[in-house]
Design a protein around this motif. Structure first.
Motif, short mmCIF file in Angstrom:
data_model
loop_
_atom_site.label_atom_id
_atom_site.label_comp_id
_atom_site.label_asym_id
_atom_site.label_seq_id
_atom_site.Cartn_x
_atom_site.Cartn_y
_atom_site.Cartn_z
N HIS A 60 -92.68 -40.89 32.93
CA HIS A 60 -92.93 -41.39 34.09
C HIS A 60 -93.23 -43.02 33.93
N GLY A 61 -92.60 -43.81 34.78
CA GLY A 61 -92.71 -45.25 34.84
C GLY A 61 -91.79 -45.90 33.75
N VAL A 62 -91.03 -45.40 33.14
CA VAL A 62 -90.20 -46.12 32.16
C VAL A 62 -89.05 -46.49 33.13
N GLY A 63 -88.82 -47.86 33.00
CA GLY A 63 -88.10 -48.48 33.96
C GLY A 63 -86.65 -48.78 33.33
N TYR A 64 -86.75 -48.86 32.16
CA TYR A 64 -85.29 -49.26 31.54
C TYR A 64 -85.16 -48.79 30.04
N PHE A 65 -83.98 -48.70 29.37
CA PHE A 65 -83.53 -47.77 28.60
C PHE A 65 -84.26 -48.41 27.23
N ASP A 66 -84.47 -49.58 27.00
CA ASP A 66 -85.14 -50.14 25.63
C ASP A 66 -86.59 -49.82 25.63
N THR A 67 -87.26 -49.07 26.37
CA THR A 67 -88.70 -49.26 26.35
C THR A 67 -89.00 -47.52 26.50
N GLY A 68 -88.20 -46.83 26.00
CA GLY A 68 -88.44 -45.30 25.91
C GLY A 68 -89.74 -45.00 25.45
N ARG A 69 -90.40 -44.16 26.00
CA ARG A 69 -91.88 -43.54 25.73
C ARG A 69 -91.84 -42.24 25.67
N THR A 70 -92.34 -41.52 24.47
CA THR A 70 -92.30 -40.26 24.28
C THR A 70 -93.24 -39.22 25.12
N PHE A 71 -92.58 -38.20 25.15
CA PHE A 71 -93.59 -37.12 25.79
C PHE A 71 -93.07 -35.80 25.11
N SER A 72 -94.06 -34.70 25.48
CA SER A 72 -93.93 -33.52 25.01
C SER A 72 -92.75 -32.66 24.95
N GLU A 73 -92.45 -32.41 23.86
CA GLU A 73 -91.30 -31.27 23.63
C GLU A 73 -90.95 -30.29 24.61
N ARG A 74 -92.46 -29.86 25.17
CA ARG A 74 -92.43 -28.64 25.92
C ARG A 74 -91.43 -28.91 27.20
N LYS A 75 -91.23 -30.21 27.79
CA LYS A 75 -90.55 -30.59 28.88
C LYS A 75 -89.12 -30.18 28.41
N PHE A 76 -88.71 -30.24 27.42
CA PHE A 76 -87.35 -30.00 26.85
C PHE A 76 -87.08 -28.62 27.15
N TYR A 77 -88.07 -27.64 27.06
CA TYR A 77 -87.74 -26.32 26.97
C TYR A 77 -87.75 -25.92 28.52
N GLN A 78 -88.65 -26.75 29.29
CA GLN A 78 -88.72 -26.54 30.65
C GLN A 78 -87.46 -26.84 31.36
N VAL A 79 -86.62 -27.73 30.79
CA VAL A 79 -85.61 -28.27 31.45
C VAL A 79 -84.43 -27.45 31.19
#
Lengths: 376, 242
Positions: A60-79
Motif C-alpha cells: 500500500h502506498g508504493v507509487g512506482y516500480f523502483d521503490t518496491g516494499r516487501t509484504f507478507s507471503e500470506r498475501k500471495f496465498y490469498q491471491v
C-alpha cells in the motif's frame, strides 16, 4: 504550375541543399528529443510492460516500480485462492551491492522471478537463457552494462550482497532509468542477495494473470475484496503511474520533456526560416506572375507544392539520418525510440511545418509592392 | 494606324502614404491610349511614369479618377477581378526581363499560358510559335542565363504576347540593352502596334527610341506636361541640334 514549383526548387542546387539541410536538421532534432523522451518514458516501465501479467499487487502506498516494499507471503496465498486468478507469481525488486571481479562496488537492482514462470521473465536474452536462472547462483545481466559491472562472458563470477553469483546469460536493451542496472535472479536467490530484513515479509510484488473469461477489472474487484494493505493495479495502470512518477515528479523527466518541446520549437523555427528564405529568393518571380495575371490561388498552389516537395524530400533524408542515430543509440545508455506512430507523426509535422511556413511567406507575396516588378 | 481607344483615364491621381508623410506621385492624368499605336511615356526620375504604368496595368490602384480598359471601369472592379483584366487584356515587358531562371525560354512563354489555364501541351505548342515569331526558334531550350540581353527581352516580349493581349505595357525595355539589341526590341514593339493593332505603351528614358514613337507623353512631377507625336519630337530634336 507544377513545373515552376519543381524547377524553382531544384534549379539552384545550393539553395535547395540549404533548404533540405534546414528541414533535415529540424526534423532530426525533433526526432532525437522526442525519441529520447519516449525512450526514457519506456525505460522507466520496461519491466512492468514486459511482465505478461494482468494485475500487479504492490504494498500500500508504493507509487512506482523502483521503490518496491516487501509484504507478507500470506498475501500471495490469498491471491491464489481468489476467484478469477489463473496464475500468480512472487516478484522481487530491490537494490543491492554488486562487487565486481576487480573488487569495485556498484549498485544494482535485483529482479527476482520464478524461473520458468510465464510472468516477469527477462526478455531479449541474447546469450544463455532465462531458464538458466534455475541453476545455483545464476544471474542474467544486460550486455549494455558489461563494462560497468565488470563482466564479459557467461561464467564470470561476482558477489551480490556478500553472496556468490555467476553470470548465466545476457539480455539486450533492458535498461534501467536509474544508475543501478537490473540484474535478474531466481526469486529464491534474490532474497539472499537483497537480505530483506523487513518484519512485514519477503514478497516485493505479486503478479497475477486472469483466468479465461474473467476481465481484468473483474479480477481487480475480486482481489480488492479479499486483500488489505495492498494496492492493486492493472499492468497498464502501474506502468502509467511509474512513468508519471519519473517523468513528471522528478526533475529528470521534465528536463527531457522540456528539451523535447524546445526541439520542436527550434525545429519549427528552422523550417519556417528556411522555407521563408527560399520563397523570398523568388519574390520577384512571384511579383512577375502576379503582373501576368496569376491569381492568388495560383500562387498559393505553386508555393504549397514547393513546400510539400521540400517536406517530403526533407522527411525522407531525415528518416535515413534518424535511423542511423536510433540504431547507434541502442548500444548506449539512453535509447532513442522512433515507433511507427512517431514516423507518421513526423511526416504530418514536416508537411504541416513547411506548408505553414510557405503560407507565412505567401502573405508577403500577395502584398507585394507592385512597383517592384518594374525595377531593373 | 490609330484604331480606337483601349485605355481611358480621367483625373487619375495617386498618393502614397498618409497625413504629413503623404506623397503625391500622380495628379489629374487624363489619357487615351489607342490600338495600333506605340505610345512613349517620358520624364525624369520620380515623374510618375512607373506609377502610371502600374495603374494602367491594373497592378496599382489609383487614389482617384477613373480608369477604363476596353470599355470596362477597372477602377470600380474588386481586387480579385484585376488579375482577370491583366490576364485577358495586358502583356507586360520589364526592364530587367523578369524571366524565370529555372525555366527555358519556351517554358517561360508557356508559363504565361499556364497562368491562363491552358493545358501544358497546348501551351508549349503556342509558346513555340511565339518564340519563332520573335526569332528565337533555335534558343527555345536555352535558359535565360545562356541568352544575351536582347534575346532575353525578345523572350519576355513573346511571353507578354502569350495571352494575345490587345495592350502591351513595357517598362524601359531597351534600358539594359546595347544599341543593336535595343533597336531590334523597339522595332519589334512597333511592329506589334502597327502590324498587329496592339496598343503598346512604353516607359523610356532612351532618346534613341524617340523616332519610333507614334505619341510621346511627357510627365513631370506626376502631371502630363506635354504631348507630341513622333514627327514633332524629331523636329524639335533636330531644331535643338541645329
Amino acid at each position: 504550375m507544377g513545373l515552376l514549383a519543381r524547377r524553382n526548387l531544384f534549379h539552384d542546387k545550393v539553395r535547395f541543399a540549404v533548404t533540405l539541410t534546414g528541414i533535415v536538421f529540424a526534423l532530426v532534432l525533433i526526432i532525437i528529443q522526442f525519441g529520447l523522451f519516449l525512450g526514457f518514458t519506456t525505460t522507466t516501465s520496461n519491466n512492468i510492460d514486459h511482465s505478461n501479467a494482468d494485475v500487479w499487487i504492490v504494498f500500500h502506498g508504493v507509487g512506482y516500480f523502483d521503490t518496491g516494499r516487501t509484504f507478507s507471503e500470506r498475501k500471495f496465498y490469498q491471491v491464489l485462492a481468489t476467484p478469477g486468478v489463473a496464475e500468480a507469481e512472487k516478484y522481487m525488486q530491490a537494490f543491492a551491492r554488486w562487487q565486481r571481479p576487480d573488487g569495485r562496488i556498484e549498485n544494482i537492482q535485483i529482479i527476482g522471478v520464478r524461473p520458468g514462470s510465464s510472468m516477469g521473465q527477462p526478455w531479449d536474452v541474447v546469450s544463455g537463457s532465462a531458464s538458466a536462472l534455475k541453476e545455483e547462483d545464476a544471474i542474467l545481466v544486460d550486455e549494455l552494462y558489461r563494462e560497468k559491472l565488470g563482466v564479459q562472458k557467461i561464467g564470470d563470477r561476482v558477489e551480490i550482497g556478500g553472496h556468490r553469483a555467476r553470470v548465466a546469460g545476457f539480455t539486450r536493451g533492458i535498461r534501467s532509468f536509474t544508475t543501478s542496472p537490473f540484474v535478474y535472479a531466481s526469486f529464491k536467490n534474490s532474497l539472499d542477495y537483497t537480505n530483506p530484513t523487513s518484519s512485514e515479509g519477503d514478497v516485493g510484488y505479486i503478479l497475477v494473470k486472469a483466468a479465461t473469461g474473467v476481465s481484468v477489472e473483474e479480477l481487480k474487484k475480486n482481489l480488492n475484496v479479499r486483500l488489505t494493505d495492498v494496492d492493486i493495479y492493472t499492468t497498464a495502470e502501474f506502468s502509467a503511474k511509474t512513468r508519471f512518477y519519473w517523468m513528471f515528479t522528478t526533475g529528470a523527466g521534465l528536463a527531457v520533456l522540456t528539451a523535447a518541446l524546445m526541439g520542436l520549437v527550434v525545429g519549427v523555427a528552422v523550417v519556417a526560416q528556411t522555407i521563408y528564405a527560399a520563397t523570398m529568393d523568388h519574390i520577384r518571380e512571384y511579383g512577375t506572375l502576379k503582373a501576368m495575371g496569376a491569381t492568388n490561388s495560383y500562387l498559393y498552389r505553386v508555393l504549397i507544392e514547393q513546400a510539400v516537395w521540400s517536406a517530403v524530400l526533407g522527411y525522407a533524408l531525415a528518416m535515413i539520418v534518424a535511423h542511423f542515430i536510433v540504431a547507434s543509440s541502442e548500444k548506449g545508455g539512453a535509447v532513442i525510440l522512433m515507433p511507427l506512430e512517431m514516423k507518421l507523426g513526423m511526416f504530418v509535422l514536416a508537411i504541416f511545418m513547411c506548408v505553414v511556413a510557405a503560407m507565412v511567406s505567401i502573405n508577403k507575396v500577395t502584398r507585394l509592392d507592385p512597383a517592384m516588378v518594374f525595377r531593373g | 494606324m490609330r484604331i480606337g481607344a483601349v485605355i481611358r483615364t480621367k483625373g487619375i491621381g495617386k498618393v502614397y502614404g498618409e497625413g504629413t508623410a503623404a506623397f503625391r506621385a500622380l495628379s489629374d492624368v487624363d489619357l487615351e491610349i489607342s490600338s495600333g499605336e506605340l505610345t512613349l511615356l517620358m520624364g525624369p526620375s520620380g515623374s510618375g511614369k512607373t506609377t502610371l504604368l502600374s495603374i494602367l496595368g491594373c497592378i496599382l490602384r489609383a487614389s482617384g479618377g477613373s480608369l477604363e480598359i476596353l470599355g470596362e471601369r477597372a477602377d470600380q472592379l474588386a481586387e480579385g477581378e484585376l488579375p482577370r483584366i491583366r490576364r485577358e487584356t495586358i502583356g507586360f515587358v520589364f526592364q530587367g526581363f523578369n524571366l524565370f531562371p529555372a525555366l527555358t525560354a519556351l517554358e517561360n512563354v508557356a508559363l504565361a499560358l499556364d497562368v491562363r489555364g491552358l493545358r501544358r501541351a497546348d501551351a508549349e505548342k503556342r509558346a513555340a510559335e511565339l518564340i519563332r515569331e520573335v526569332g528565337l526558334a533555335d534558343k527555345s531550350d536555352s535558359y535565360p542565363e545562356d541568352l544575351s540581353g536582347g534575346q532575353k527581352q525578345r523572350v519576355a516580349i513573346a511571353r507578354a504576347l502569350a495571352g494575345d493581349p490587345p495592350i502591351v505595357l513595357a517598362d524601359e525595355p531597351t534600358a539594359a540593352l546595347d544599341s543593336t539589341s535595343g533597336k531590334n526590341v523597339i522595332e519589334l514593339l512597333r511592329r506589334l502596334a502597327h502590324e498587329h493593332g496592339r496598343a503598346v505603351v512604353m516607359v523610356t528614358h532612351d532618346p534613341r527610341v524617340l523616332s519610333y514613337g507614334d505619341r510621346i507623353i511627357h510627365l513631370e512631377d506626376g502631371r502630363i506636361v506635354r504631348e507630341e507625336n513622333g514627327a514633332e519630337q524629331m523636329e524639335s530634336a533636330f531644331a535643338v541640334a541645329g
